[in-house]
Design a protein around this motif. Structure first.
Motif, PDB file in Angstrom:
ATOM      1  N   MET A 242     -21.034  10.176   8.043  1.00 49.04           N
ATOM      2  CA  MET A 242     -21.528   9.064   7.203  1.00 49.04           C
ATOM      3  C   MET A 242     -22.508   9.295   6.216  1.00 49.04           C
ATOM      4  O   MET A 242     -22.620   8.746   5.090  1.00 49.04           O
ATOM      5  CB  MET A 242     -22.133   8.081   8.320  1.00 49.04           C
ATOM      6  N   MET A 243     -23.592  10.210   6.725  1.00 47.14           N
ATOM      7  CA  MET A 243     -24.335  10.803   5.753  1.00 47.14           C
ATOM      8  C   MET A 243     -24.017  11.679   4.671  1.00 47.14           C
ATOM      9  O   MET A 243     -24.096  11.703   3.432  1.00 47.14           O
ATOM     10  CB  MET A 243     -25.493  11.526   6.472  1.00 47.14           C
ATOM     11  N   ASN A 244     -22.656  12.453   4.797  1.00 46.88           N
ATOM     12  CA  ASN A 244     -22.294  13.408   3.787  1.00 46.88           C
ATOM     13  C   ASN A 244     -21.276  12.559   3.020  1.00 46.88           C
ATOM     14  O   ASN A 244     -21.222  13.096   1.996  1.00 46.88           O
ATOM     15  CB  ASN A 244     -21.203  14.310   4.675  1.00 46.88           C
ATOM     16  N   ALA A 245     -20.941  11.325   3.531  1.00 49.66           N
ATOM     17  CA  ALA A 245     -20.197  10.362   2.449  1.00 49.66           C
ATOM     18  C   ALA A 245     -20.946  10.302   1.235  1.00 49.66           C
ATOM     19  O   ALA A 245     -20.258   9.943  -0.048  1.00 49.66           O
ATOM     20  CB  ALA A 245     -19.741   9.169   2.998  1.00 49.66           C
ATOM     21  N   ILE A 265     -29.175   6.599  10.366  1.00 51.20           N
ATOM     22  CA  ILE A 265     -28.625   7.203   9.195  1.00 51.20           C
ATOM     23  C   ILE A 265     -29.617   7.238   7.975  1.00 51.20           C
ATOM     24  O   ILE A 265     -30.381   6.417   7.712  1.00 51.20           O
ATOM     25  CB  ILE A 265     -27.523   6.210   8.559  1.00 51.20           C
ATOM     26  N   THR A 266     -29.627   8.618   7.391  1.00 48.16           N
ATOM     27  CA  THR A 266     -30.550   9.023   6.290  1.00 48.16           C
ATOM     28  C   THR A 266     -29.670   9.454   5.081  1.00 48.16           C
ATOM     29  O   THR A 266     -28.732   9.830   5.410  1.00 48.16           O
ATOM     30  CB  THR A 266     -31.685   9.933   6.833  1.00 48.16           C
ATOM     31  N   PHE A 267     -30.333   9.357   4.000  1.00 52.21           N
ATOM     32  CA  PHE A 267     -29.647   9.850   2.766  1.00 52.21           C
ATOM     33  C   PHE A 267     -30.912  10.084   1.570  1.00 52.21           C
ATOM     34  O   PHE A 267     -32.039   9.746   1.849  1.00 52.21           O
ATOM     35  CB  PHE A 267     -28.958   8.742   2.125  1.00 52.21           C
ATOM     36  N   ASN A 268     -30.772  10.722   0.556  1.00 52.61           N
ATOM     37  CA  ASN A 268     -31.522  11.122  -0.192  1.00 52.61           C
ATOM     38  C   ASN A 268     -31.598  10.312  -1.218  1.00 52.61           C
ATOM     39  O   ASN A 268     -30.452   9.549  -2.055  1.00 52.61           O
ATOM     40  CB  ASN A 268     -30.877  12.426  -0.918  1.00 52.61           C
ATOM     41  N   ASP A 269     -32.732   9.368  -1.699  1.00 50.68           N
ATOM     42  CA  ASP A 269     -32.946   8.505  -2.241  1.00 50.68           C
ATOM     43  C   ASP A 269     -32.632   8.658  -3.923  1.00 50.68           C
ATOM     44  O   ASP A 269     -32.100   7.827  -4.501  1.00 50.68           O
ATOM     45  CB  ASP A 269     -34.299   7.647  -1.889  1.00 50.68           C
TER      46      ASP A 269
END
Length: 339
Positions: A242-245, A265-269
């Protein structure tokens, strides 16, 4: 009546003397004939399902026959074959007021928050029954998991002529693929399992497949000329996937999470903002999604027989369940039959 109770993590018990439901106004008594086993059931059994408590009667992918029903304006009669919409919404909260009954604030999902259909008889509100004349019991059972996929497609804004990357070739992902094709989209399947990808090509009639164990952007570029997709739907329920998506969504594109994971779940803003990406959750389904699935099945876009890989009797389910958790069993969809 007979029923199977998940009493605690890793423990099912078959009871012979559960209390039978009593007919109430606005409800019908349904004799359950088919129970689909889904990821929610597997996660609950393993102790990984959010919003869950024990003991619980599982089972929310259900088809059966009406045993008893009073006078009603829905046109339902004893003997009608039905599928069950398991999302018991309140009808009064702010989400219900705008038609988003699928994410009701007071949601009680049959077989998750309240006892479900892994028993011989259940009492169901009339508004949660769909007559399935012309469908087999197997097809009627699969309406609910397919409606989950239909809702994710509707959330994404996908339209005919668009290309969508569907990550995860489990039952929900396969349903998304088949229904996206029905909507007129070009589908690219992505998974870590090459056998599942072969299944996508053969049974879901997906033309293109990407193995996630190899650099996915290179494979996407070879297929479409672009390393990312405008529409990405993740059906894995895997936090890493989910994060790699996020790295697979094109500028101005959308990412829909239809899979659910019990973690952060984290992501790069900066990446998120620079792409002006739309991130959406997709929960449950509405009657509009069930109607879409009925039309897709009638049009021959979903071959239910190919999806159902394992079957057992009601009495045999407990002994089979642990084996269905093992990758080597190659389960796509398991079905429990009650005669």
């Amino acid at each position: 009546m007979k029923g199977i109770v998940c009493e605690e993590v890793g423990k099912f018990v078959l009871y012979e003397d559960l209390t039978e439901p009593v007919l109430e106004k606005g409800k019908a008594i349904v004799r359950i004939r088919r129970i689909g086993i889904c990821g929610t059931d597997l996660h609950a059994y393993q102790g990984n399902q959010p919003y869950f408590s024990y003991p619980r009667v599982l089972g929310h992918e259900l088809a059966g026959v009406i045993e008893a029903v009073g006078d009603n304006e829905a046109g339902l009669h004893a003997g009608d074959q039905v599928s069950i919409v398991p999302y018991m919404h309140c009808g009064e909260c702010s989400a219900c007021a705008i038609g988003k009954t699928n994410c009701c604030k007071n949601m009680k999902v049959f077989g998750v928050h309240i006892d479900g259909g892994m028993r011989e008889l259940v009492s169901i509100p009339l508004g949660h029954l769909i007559k399935t004349d012309g469908l087999t019991l197997d097809q009627a059972t699969m309406l609910e998991p397919l409606a989950i996929g239909a809702h994710a497609i509707r959330r994404s804004g996908l339209a005919a002529g668009d290309t969508v990357l569907v990550i995860g070739a489990g039952p929900i992902g396969l349903g998304v693929m088949a229904l996206a094709r029905y909507a007129g989209a070009e589908v690219i399947a992505m998974d870590v399992n090459e056998e599942r990808l072969d299944f996508c090509r053969e049974s879901a009639q997906v033309k293109h497949a990407v193995n996630a164990l190899q650099p996915p952007q290179e494979q996407l570029a070879a297929i479409t000329g672009e390393p990312k997709a405008a529409f990405v739907i993740d059906a894995t329920g895997n936090a890493k996937s989910m994060m790699n998506a996020f790295g697979l969504v094109a500028h101005g594109g959308s990412l829909v999470y239809v899979g659910l994971v019990k973690s952060e779940i984290t992501f790069n803003d900066p990446n998120f903002h620079s792409h002006e990406m739309s991130l959406m959750g997709s929960r449950n389904a509405t009657m509009k999604d069930f109607d879409f699935v009925l039309k897709a099945i009638s049009a021959g876009y979903v071959d239910i027989d190919r999806y159902i890989t394992h079957r057992t009797s009601f009495e045999g389910m407990i002994s089979c369940f642990d084996s269905w958790l093992k990758p080597e069993s190659k389960v796509i969809k398991a079905l429990v039959e009650i005669n």
